[in-house]
Scaffold this motif. Structure first.
Motif, PDB file in Angstrom:
ATOM      1  N   UNK A  72     -10.306 -10.980   4.539  1.00  0.00           N
ATOM      2  CA  UNK A  72     -10.962 -10.037   3.624  1.00  0.00           C
ATOM      3  C   UNK A  72     -10.914  -8.621   4.197  1.00  0.00           C
ATOM      4  N   UNK A  73     -11.182  -8.497   5.490  1.00  0.00           N
ATOM      5  CA  UNK A  73     -11.121  -7.198   6.138  1.00  0.00           C
ATOM      6  C   UNK A  73      -9.707  -6.608   6.049  1.00  0.00           C
ATOM      7  N   UNK A  74      -8.707  -7.467   6.285  1.00  0.00           N
ATOM      8  CA  UNK A  74      -7.312  -7.039   6.214  1.00  0.00           C
ATOM      9  C   UNK A  74      -6.982  -6.501   4.819  1.00  0.00           C
ATOM     10  N   UNK A  75      -7.410  -7.213   3.770  1.00  0.00           N
ATOM     11  CA  UNK A  75      -7.130  -6.772   2.402  1.00  0.00           C
ATOM     12  C   UNK A  75      -7.804  -5.435   2.105  1.00  0.00           C
ATOM     13  N   UNK A  76      -9.024  -5.263   2.584  1.00  0.00           N
ATOM     14  CA  UNK A  76      -9.740  -4.011   2.333  1.00  0.00           C
ATOM     15  C   UNK A  76      -9.085  -2.833   3.057  1.00  0.00           C
ATOM     16  N   UNK A  77      -8.678  -3.084   4.309  1.00  0.00           N
ATOM     17  CA  UNK A  77      -8.103  -2.010   5.118  1.00  0.00           C
ATOM     18  C   UNK A  77      -6.727  -1.603   4.602  1.00  0.00           C
ATOM     19  N   UNK A  78      -5.936  -2.580   4.169  1.00  0.00           N
ATOM     20  CA  UNK A  78      -4.558  -2.298   3.769  1.00  0.00           C
ATOM     21  C   UNK A  78      -4.393  -2.044   2.274  1.00  0.00           C
ATOM     22  N   UNK A  79      -5.490  -2.151   1.515  1.00  0.00           N
ATOM     23  CA  UNK A  79      -5.447  -1.776   0.105  1.00  0.00           C
ATOM     24  C   UNK A  79      -4.902  -2.809  -0.845  1.00  0.00           C
ATOM     25  N   UNK A  80      -4.961  -4.080  -0.473  1.00  0.00           N
ATOM     26  CA  UNK A  80      -4.514  -5.132  -1.387  1.00  0.00           C
ATOM     27  C   UNK A  80      -5.506  -5.232  -2.543  1.00  0.00           C
ATOM     28  N   UNK A  81      -4.980  -5.537  -3.728  1.00  0.00           N
ATOM     29  CA  UNK A  81      -5.870  -5.734  -4.864  1.00  0.00           C
ATOM     30  C   UNK A  81      -6.505  -7.122  -4.777  1.00  0.00           C
ATOM     31  N   UNK A 138       2.455  -7.547  10.116  1.00  0.00           N
ATOM     32  CA  UNK A 138       3.298  -8.056   9.027  1.00  0.00           C
ATOM     33  C   UNK A 138       3.280  -7.080   7.855  1.00  0.00           C
ATOM     34  N   UNK A 139       2.091  -6.574   7.533  1.00  0.00           N
ATOM     35  CA  UNK A 139       1.970  -5.631   6.420  1.00  0.00           C
ATOM     36  C   UNK A 139       2.693  -4.326   6.718  1.00  0.00           C
ATOM     37  N   UNK A 140       2.574  -3.826   7.942  1.00  0.00           N
ATOM     38  CA  UNK A 140       3.257  -2.589   8.314  1.00  0.00           C
ATOM     39  C   UNK A 140       4.769  -2.734   8.188  1.00  0.00           C
ATOM     40  N   UNK A 141       5.294  -3.880   8.609  1.00  0.00           N
ATOM     41  CA  UNK A 141       6.739  -4.123   8.500  1.00  0.00           C
ATOM     42  C   UNK A 141       7.160  -4.203   7.035  1.00  0.00           C
ATOM     43  N   UNK A 142       6.335  -4.841   6.205  1.00  0.00           N
ATOM     44  CA  UNK A 142       6.654  -4.952   4.782  1.00  0.00           C
ATOM     45  C   UNK A 142       6.711  -3.580   4.131  1.00  0.00           C
ATOM     46  N   UNK A 143       5.749  -2.718   4.473  1.00  0.00           N
ATOM     47  CA  UNK A 143       5.714  -1.365   3.910  1.00  0.00           C
ATOM     48  C   UNK A 143       6.935  -0.571   4.348  1.00  0.00           C
ATOM     49  N   UNK A 144       7.304  -0.697   5.636  1.00  0.00           N
ATOM     50  CA  UNK A 144       8.476   0.022   6.144  1.00  0.00           C
ATOM     51  C   UNK A 144       9.744  -0.423   5.431  1.00  0.00           C
ATOM     52  N   UNK A 145       9.883  -1.739   5.224  1.00  0.00           N
ATOM     53  CA  UNK A 145      11.078  -2.246   4.546  1.00  0.00           C
ATOM     54  C   UNK A 145      11.130  -1.797   3.085  1.00  0.00           C
ATOM     55  N   UNK A 146       9.967  -1.740   2.454  1.00  0.00           N
ATOM     56  CA  UNK A 146       9.900  -1.303   1.061  1.00  0.00           C
ATOM     57  C   UNK A 146      10.272   0.173   0.953  1.00  0.00           C
ATOM     58  N   UNK A 147       9.787   0.984   1.892  1.00  0.00           N
ATOM     59  CA  UNK A 147      10.084   2.411   1.882  1.00  0.00           C
ATOM     60  C   UNK A 147      11.580   2.660   2.126  1.00  0.00           C
ATOM     61  N   UNK A 148      12.178   1.829   3.006  1.00  0.00           N
ATOM     62  CA  UNK A 148      13.599   2.012   3.331  1.00  0.00           C
ATOM     63  C   UNK A 148      14.498   1.762   2.119  1.00  0.00           C
ATOM     64  N   UNK A 149      14.039   0.949   1.188  1.00  0.00           N
ATOM     65  CA  UNK A 149      14.832   0.661  -0.004  1.00  0.00           C
ATOM     66  C   UNK A 149      15.015   1.896  -0.870  1.00  0.00           C
TER      67      UNK A 149
END
Length: 256
Positions: free
Chosen positions: A191-200, A243-254
């Motif tokens: 729950x903390x992870x979702x709040x910090x990283x902005x997951x819906x 894991x979330x940081x890597x996902x964001x980086x890969x998404x931005x690289x696209x």
């Protein structure tokens, strides 16, 4: 007395006590809290360890001997402190040593090390498996009705998994931890992870939690020294963030 200390700072001790109190399913009585605070105040020289006579605790708390004894038994029962009796050279009982426990003190990390057992024959009568978690505790002996009044409901409550925790997530953590209170702590990290990283609210976070749990298990198996519950939780939470940081980086690289 230093061998009983489990803490390196006053802040660490106070934080652990607060976590203990927050995780209890029932509130402690005012007298018990007074005894707890008296022991804590006398554990400044060696963090988390106090050397006290019952009479001293009575003087500090201004409650009866019976209430003090009852409070100490309760604090021991719920896993906040342990009492070690001492004796004088004359053979008479001396003052007691009281030391505070970390959240998972005295629990052995063995479940993830066990080899997989072969499947049971379908003809064989099913047997109840016990103590299969990472943090194993001995099987509780049967209690008499007299001793069962105060303790049993607390033990049962600690195993209950809150209904708001997804069943798939509970099964995941039960590979290592069977205690409902501990599973609740892992879910609070999600729950903390979702709040910090902005997951819906509706986004499925379970794949990330699953990958983080598998990584945490492998880290434990690689280096098993000093792995306590707090380290499992920190590794689990930190891995989800990576894991979330890597996902964001890969998404931005696209889009570059």
């Amino acid at each position: 007395m230093e061998k009983y200390s489990r803490f390196t700072s006053r802040e660490d001790l106070i934080s652990t006590i607060n976590q203990h109190l927050g995780s209890l399913q029932e509130k402690l009585t005012p007298a018990t809290l007074k005894v707890l605070d008296a022991i804590r105040m006398r554990s400044k020289k060696i963090y988390g360890v106090a050397y006290l006579k019952i009479e001293t605790i009575i003087t500090l708390t201004k409650v009866s001997r019976a209430s003090v004894e009852r409070a100490i038994r309760k604090l021991d029962q719920v896993g906040i402190i342990k009492r070690v009796t001492t004796s004088r050279k004359t053979g008479l009982q001396g003052a007691n040593i009281y030391y505070f426990l970390p959240l998972n003190d005295g629990v052995e990390v063995t479940g993830l090390d066990k080899p997989k057992t072969p499947e049971k024959s379908k003809v064989e009568a099913p047997k109840q498996d016990t103590n299969t978690g990472v943090f194993n505790t001995p099987k509780r002996p049967k209690e008499t009705k007299k001793n069962n009044v105060n303790g049993t409901h607390l033990a049962k409550d600690s195993l209950v998994i809150p209904s708001y925790i997804p069943k798939d997530f509970a099964k995941l953590i039960q590979q290592g931890f069977s205690c409902g209170r501990v599973i609740k702590q892992f879910w609070s990290k999600v729950v903390m992870f979702k709040n910090v990283t902005g997951w819906t609210r509706n986004e499925n976070v379970l794949p990330v939690a699953t990958d983080a749990w598998e990584y945490t298990k492998n880290e434990y198996k690689r280096d098993k020294n000093e792995w306590e519950l707090d380290r499992f939780l920190k590794c689990f939470y930190g891995t989800m963030k990576r894991i979330e940081e890597k996902r964001v980086e890969e998404h931005a690289a696209m889009w570059m």
